[in-house]
Enzyme design. Structure first.
Site, PDB file in Angstrom:
ATOM      1  N   GLU A 136      -5.376  -8.626   1.327  1.00  0.00           N
ATOM      2  CA  GLU A 136      -6.057  -8.246   2.568  1.00  0.00           C
ATOM      3  C   GLU A 136      -7.523  -7.990   2.263  1.00  0.00           C
ATOM      4  O   GLU A 136      -7.867  -7.456   1.199  1.00  0.00           O
ATOM      5  CB  GLU A 136      -5.471  -6.960   3.180  1.00  0.00           C
ATOM      6  N   GLU A 191       0.779  -1.245   0.000  1.00  0.00           N
ATOM      7  CA  GLU A 191       0.000   0.000   0.000  1.00  0.00           C
ATOM      8  C   GLU A 191       0.814   1.301   0.000  1.00  0.00           C
ATOM      9  O   GLU A 191       0.776   2.067   0.968  1.00  0.00           O
ATOM     10  CB  GLU A 191      -0.927   0.025   1.218  1.00  0.00           C
TER      11      GLU A 191
HETATM   12  C1  BGC Z   1      -2.835  -2.358   6.182  1.00  0.00           C
HETATM   13  C2  BGC Z   1      -2.825  -3.157   7.464  1.00  0.00           C
HETATM   14  C3  BGC Z   1      -3.914  -2.636   8.379  1.00  0.00           C
HETATM   15  C4  BGC Z   1      -5.247  -2.885   7.705  1.00  0.00           C
HETATM   16  C5  BGC Z   1      -6.479  -2.577   8.524  1.00  0.00           C
HETATM   17  C6  BGC Z   1      -4.198  -2.019   5.676  1.00  0.00           C
HETATM   18  O1  BGC Z   1      -4.182  -0.677   5.317  1.00  0.00           O
HETATM   19  O2  BGC Z   1      -2.049  -2.984   5.206  1.00  0.00           O
HETATM   20  O3  BGC Z   1      -1.546  -3.063   8.016  1.00  0.00           O
HETATM   21  O4  BGC Z   1      -3.845  -3.167   9.658  1.00  0.00           O
HETATM   22  O5  BGC Z   1      -5.284  -2.120   6.528  1.00  0.00           O
HETATM   23  O6  BGC Z   1      -6.698  -1.217   8.673  1.00  0.00           O
END
Ligand code: BGC
Length: 476
Positions: free
Chosen positions: A379, A185
């Site tokens: 994610e 990111e």
């Molecule tokens: C990040 C994580 C973060 C998650 C939840 C993402 O922006 O890669 O490190 O914990 O979002 O907010």
């Protein structure tokens, strides 16, 4: 074309979710958020060690100082073996974690720390012994602090610092790790976190401060291109990619012409800026003009753009949490906001509305506008706050997270059926952890962590994911 699932109305039955044989289904974490042991085995100081301990980054947001000094204690082998056992019981076949650069090269450049390398060697061996494929991120927001003091990503030398670190990692782990992710990111680190935390202590007006992110993001994209070239030069038997946070943009209020007008620029700043750079070797004009207006010094050299154009990742990592609901706001940088805008009724997830249909839409957009690249969802997750996290009779009934998980797996299944080339899904997160400026107050885990004892409690969502994982076709 089949209809995309719509949030709330088409949450599939868990029993109907099937992915192709060999599809990676796992969970995701990042070094600083879970490891702790912040000074063990010769580790150097990282940007987040510094921010949490010396700046007090959580203080401004949650009113108390919290750090990742202990986090979930996952650097400790006794502890992480128990966590691997929980993963195995859940039935995942992959785990995305990140390597802390400051453990491998404590000063950022120069001497390599054998103990740091050995730690991740052991972790990889232990994961594989449990039948879990490691998906390894090289950088998740945690630049070594000595490099931050030399200007961090603003320093054009950062491209070479990172390429040298990446070469160490690829040479050392490249035969046993088959999926590498160069960066996590770039947008969030430079345009959001640094800007919001005012890391550079700048007194500059908001637009100028925001536009100052661009050279850092540019250097990071160049570093990504260089590292990708290194990986391919080494002819390693796997794939290398980069992870972007992508959020389809929509007006917060479709009947408000100002929100409607603000949306395309927000989309360019958030999504197209990175996608076009990586897949088309250029920056979108409207976003570039807006940034250059406040940072006229940013003039990317033609050689830089040629480098970006020449190096394509083998796969695109996608962190998808929610679409961005864009509000016009003349006081915000570039006249628009999206963080914190959420039209979902309470309880609403902190990272935005629960809209699995927008994950589907995003994958279809990549198909039509970017040549349908191979992707991995690196994610996806949600944090609904106390309502989902209460421990009642030893159980955590996170029903909202369960709905979120089901909806997104359903949308992904639909996207695959409609041609998306996605090879895996990593839920954020394996367990509750250090959520940056929010410390431990915001929880994303499938497994709860007691902050005093660090005891793990699998949540309802863990058991739901387990039931879905158990019914997936197995490789022979
Ligand atoms: C990040 C994580 C973060 C998650 C939840 C993402 O922006 O890669 O490190 O914990 O979002 O907010």
């Amino acid at each position: 074309m089949a209809q995309a699932p719509v949030a709330g109305s088409q949450v599939p039955a868990a029993s109907s979710i099937r992915f192709p044989k060999g599809f990676l289904l796992g969970t995701s974490t990042a070094a600083y958020q879970v490891e702790g042991a912040y000074q063990a085995d010769g580790k150097g100081e990282s940007k987040w060690d510094f921010l949490a301990n010396k700046v007090g980054a959580t203080q401004f947001v949650i009113g108390k100082k919290e750090t990742g000094n202990v986090a979930d204690n996952m650097y400790d082998r006794t502890q992480y073996l128990k966590d691997i056992a929980l993963m195995k019981e859940m039935g995942v076949n992959a785990y995305r974690f990140s390597i802390a650069w400051s453990r491998i090269i404590p000063q950022g450049t120069g001497a390599v720390n054998a103990k740091g390398l050995a730690h991740y060697d052991q972790l990889i061996t232990d994961l594989k012994a449990a039948g879990i494929e490691p998906v390894v991120t090289l950088y998740h927001f945690d630049m070594p602090q000595p490099l931050m003091e030399k200007g961090g990503w603003n320093n054009p030398e950062s491209v070479q610092w990172y390429a040298a670190y990446a070469e160490v990692i690829f040479k050392h782990y490249g035969q046993k790790v088959k999926k590498f992710i160069t960066f996590n990111e770039p947008y969030i680190e430079h345009f959001l976190a640094d800007y919001m935390m005012n890391v550079e202590q700048s007194k500059a007006p908001a637009n100028v401060r925001y536009a100052a992110a661009m050279p850092k993001a540019h250097n990071m994209l160049l570093a990504n291109a260089k590292a990708t070239a290194v990986y391919h030069r080494l002819k390693l038997p796997g794939m290398v990619g980069i992870t972007l946070n992508l959020s389809p943009c929509m007006p917060f209020d479709a009947n408000n012409p100002a929100d409607v007008r603000a949306t395309p620029l927000q989309d360019e700043l958030l999504n197209t800026l990175f996608l076009d750079a990586i897949y088309k070797g250029r920056y979108p004009k409207r976003a570039l003009d807006s940034l250059q207006k406040y940072n006229p010094a940013f003039r990317p050299a033609p050689a830089d753009m040629a480098l970006l154009a020449a190096q394509k990742p083998d796969f695109l990592g996608i962190n998808f949490y929610a679409p961005a609901q864009v509000k016009a706001d003349p006081t915000a940088p570039m006249g628009c906001t999206w963080i914190g805008n959420n039209t979902d009724p309470a309880p609403a997830s902190g990272n935005g509305p629960n809209r699995p249909d927008q994950l589907y839409a995003l994958l279809m957009r990549l198909k039509t506008e970017y040549g349908n690249p191979t992707t991995m969802i690196t994610e996806n997750g949600a944090a609904y706050g106390d309502v989902d996290e209460a421990v009642v009779n030893g159980k955590i009934n996170d029903t909202h997270r369960c709905q979120y998980l089901l909806g997104h797996l359903g949308a992904l299944q639909q996207a695959l059926a409609d041609g998306a080339k996605t090879i895996g899904y990593m839920h954020w997160s394996l367990l509750d952890n250090f959520e940056w400026v929010f410390g431990y107050s915001v929880k994303f885990g499938l497994i709860g962590v007691d902050r005093t004892t660090l005891a793990r409690t699998p949540k309802q969502s863990y058991y739901l994911y387990q039931s879905i994982l158990k019914q997936q076709p197995k490789l022979p």
